[in-house]
Structures are given as C-alpha cells and as structure tokens.
Design an enzyme around this catalytic site. Structure first.
Site, PDB file in Angstrom:
ATOM      1  CG  HIS A  86      -1.852  -1.172   1.261  1.00 40.31           C
ATOM      2  ND1 HIS A  86      -2.615  -1.470   2.370  1.00 40.31           N
ATOM      3  CD2 HIS A  86      -2.129  -2.137   0.343  1.00 40.31           C
ATOM      4  CE1 HIS A  86      -3.317  -2.565   2.136  1.00 40.31           C
ATOM      5  NE2 HIS A  86      -3.034  -2.989   0.916  1.00 40.31           N
ATOM      6  CG  HIS A 241      -7.300  -3.117  -2.061  1.00 43.83           C
ATOM      7  ND1 HIS A 241      -6.889  -2.082  -1.251  1.00 43.83           N
ATOM      8  CD2 HIS A 241      -6.482  -4.166  -1.757  1.00 43.83           C
ATOM      9  CE1 HIS A 241      -5.893  -2.480  -0.491  1.00 43.83           C
ATOM     10  NE2 HIS A 241      -5.615  -3.743  -0.783  1.00 43.83           N
ATOM     11  CG  ASP A 245      -3.019  -4.979  -3.190  1.00 38.26           C
ATOM     12  OD1 ASP A 245      -2.653  -4.101  -2.393  1.00 38.26           O
ATOM     13  OD2 ASP A 245      -3.769  -5.927  -2.862  1.00 38.26           O
ATOM     14  CG  HIS A 267       0.263  -9.456  -2.843  1.00 38.46           C
ATOM     15  ND1 HIS A 267       0.308  -8.118  -3.176  1.00 38.46           N
ATOM     16  CD2 HIS A 267      -0.635  -9.557  -1.822  1.00 38.46           C
ATOM     17  CE1 HIS A 267      -0.517  -7.444  -2.404  1.00 38.46           C
ATOM     18  NE2 HIS A 267      -1.100  -8.289  -1.580  1.00 38.46           N
TER      19      HIS A 267
END
Length: 282
Positions: A86, A241, A245, A267
């Site tokens: 973030h 979001h 990311d 991720h």
C-alpha cells in the site's frame, strides 16, 4: 511539477521534509511508528528498522521479494518487512524515486486499509525535484506471467495505465473490471481510497496463521455469505484495491511507464512480473 509525457527530461524526486504516522500493522497487530524521510539521488525506496541497534536497511526492489502470502514481503541480510504494497503504491502514484522509510517493526501501519493516508503524507511533506535524471522503467516490449486462468502483463504505453479484471464466485462480489489512466487526480479519487477486503469465513484461519491480527472493520472490508459487514466506498471496491496492489508490487521494478493488464492476479504473480521487468531493465 510532475511530468509524465512529452519530451521533458524527468528529474528524480524525493519528499521535501519528514512525515510521520503511527498505527498498527494489518497482519502483526503491533503498534508501529513510521517516519518518511528525504533521501539522496539514486537511493530508491529503502526500509529501515529503527528498533534494531544497527538500523539495518532493506531495499524495496523486486529481487528482494521473499514471500507473497496475503501481502508482499521483502528481505535482505536476514531482515524483512511485509505488507509494504500500500505504501509502495503511493510512491508509484506520486512518482517518488527516493525515500527512507523508518519503522520500529517489521510491518508498516495499515491506516484504513487503503493508500490515501500514505498519499496524503507524501503530499503534506511536499515533493522535491533533485538534480539527476530519473531512471524510469519504460516498458518497451510485452512482459507477461501466467498461472492457469490468471495472468498479469505490461505492454508499452506513454504513461501509466492499469486494466484489471477480478472474478470472484461469491454473488456479492462477482466479476469486476477497472480501467484507470494514472493522470491528474485519478489515483487519489479512484484508487487510493479502496480498502483491502476479506471473506468472513477466512478470518479465523488467517489468524491461526498469524495473519490479519490488526484487521478490524475500520481497516478491512468484510463480506459474509449474506452481506457486507461495513459500508463500501465504491460498488467495485475490491477490484480498485487490486489495482492499488498491483501498482505497489510493480513499484518494486521501478517507476513504471506502461499499460498493465491483469486478470485474477495477486501478489505472487504481480511480484513475479516485477522480477522479470527488474532483471531485464535494471
């Protein structure tokens, strides 16, 4: 002045003065004090453990990624930091080349689960242009990473754009798509406020793994089988979001100039792509 397009010589940027923030880590649940400090040219983004006597540092670069379970972890010489995405996303959006991030724990504060607090911290500190040309990560060909029906890729584009498709079988979430060009206030208004999201039934299992210990309804959007347990900021906050990311994860390959296209990426894939770009273009 931030100059993304045209024939300008882009200079490196740092923050003009110190900015501080105190909060708890999303996964550790520990209180952490964070200081963002100006850094010299060619420093990059470096994380510093101030609670350790010799204050070890870890460079926020793709080659230092060691874990991607529910967050991105970087590690160097046995010292690690996790859930950095973030904060890194805000560095990407603000086009900050150099900054020293001092923490007295392994994890930055979660704030409200989004990136707007961090972006506001950078803005409050001010941005200072430095006397050296920026080494922008200009995408000059297609880079792609696949995992079954998931993928993330980046292709040449004169600016920064993300097109993300999220597919979730839960009826409250479903298929969401976000396409954003990171110009002007687009990140601040459309992406930075989007918070991290969790499924209620996963929370206990995460806590047994030592994750999500700092998560509350103040910093995580939670959905159950029947409803959202808190109020959404956007109907498609989940995919926004996801954009936040991927921008943070790809900042580990530098300040990207390109068009990112992703489907169901998280991720692990994001950082694999960052490593591929970093190894090729560094």
């Amino acid at each position: 002045m931030l100059r993304l397009l045209g024939g300008f010589v882009l200079k490196q940027q740092t923050i003009a003065k110190e900015a501080v923030y105190t909060g708890v880590g999303l996964h550790s649940g520990k209180e952490v004090h964070m200081r963002l400090l100006p850094a010299p040219v060619d420093t990059g983004i470096v994380f510093v453990r101030t609670d350790i006597e010799w204050q070890p540092t870890v460079r926020a670069v793709a080659s230092n990624v060691t874990a991607t379970v529910r967050a991105t972890t970087i590690e160097e010489n046995g010292v690690k930091f996790f859930t950095i995405e973030h904060l890194m996303s805000s560095f990407q959006a603000a086009r900050i080349d150099n900054c020293r991030v001092e923490l007295d724990a392994e994890e930055p504060p979660v704030a409200d689960g989004a990136a707007l607090v961090f972006l506001q911290l950078l803005e409050s500190a001010g941005i200072k242009e430095q006397e050296k040309e920026r080494k922008e990560t200009v995408i000059d060909r297609v880079y792609r990473v696949d995992d079954g029906d998931r993928f993330v890729m980046v292709l040449p584009y004169d600016g920064l754009r993300v097109s993300f498709t999220s597919l979730n079988p839960h009826p409250l979430v479903g298929t969401q798509y976000c396409d954003v060009i990171l110009e002007g206030d687009a990140y601040r208004k459309e992406i930075a406020p989007a918070r991290t999201i969790a499924y209620e039934k996963e929370i206990e299992a995460l806590r047994q793994m030592g994750l999500g210990l700092g998560g509350t309804l103040e910093n995580v959007i939670v959905y159950s089988d029947e409803k959202w347990l808190n109020t959404l900021r956007f109907p498609d906050e989940l995919v926004r979001h996801k954009v936040l990311d991927v921008l943070g994860d790809l900042r580990l390959a530098g300040l990207i100039r390109g068009h990112v296209i992703a489907v169901k990426s998280a991720h692990a894939l994001n950082t694999q792509l960052a490593k591929k770009i970093y190894e090729t273009l560094r």
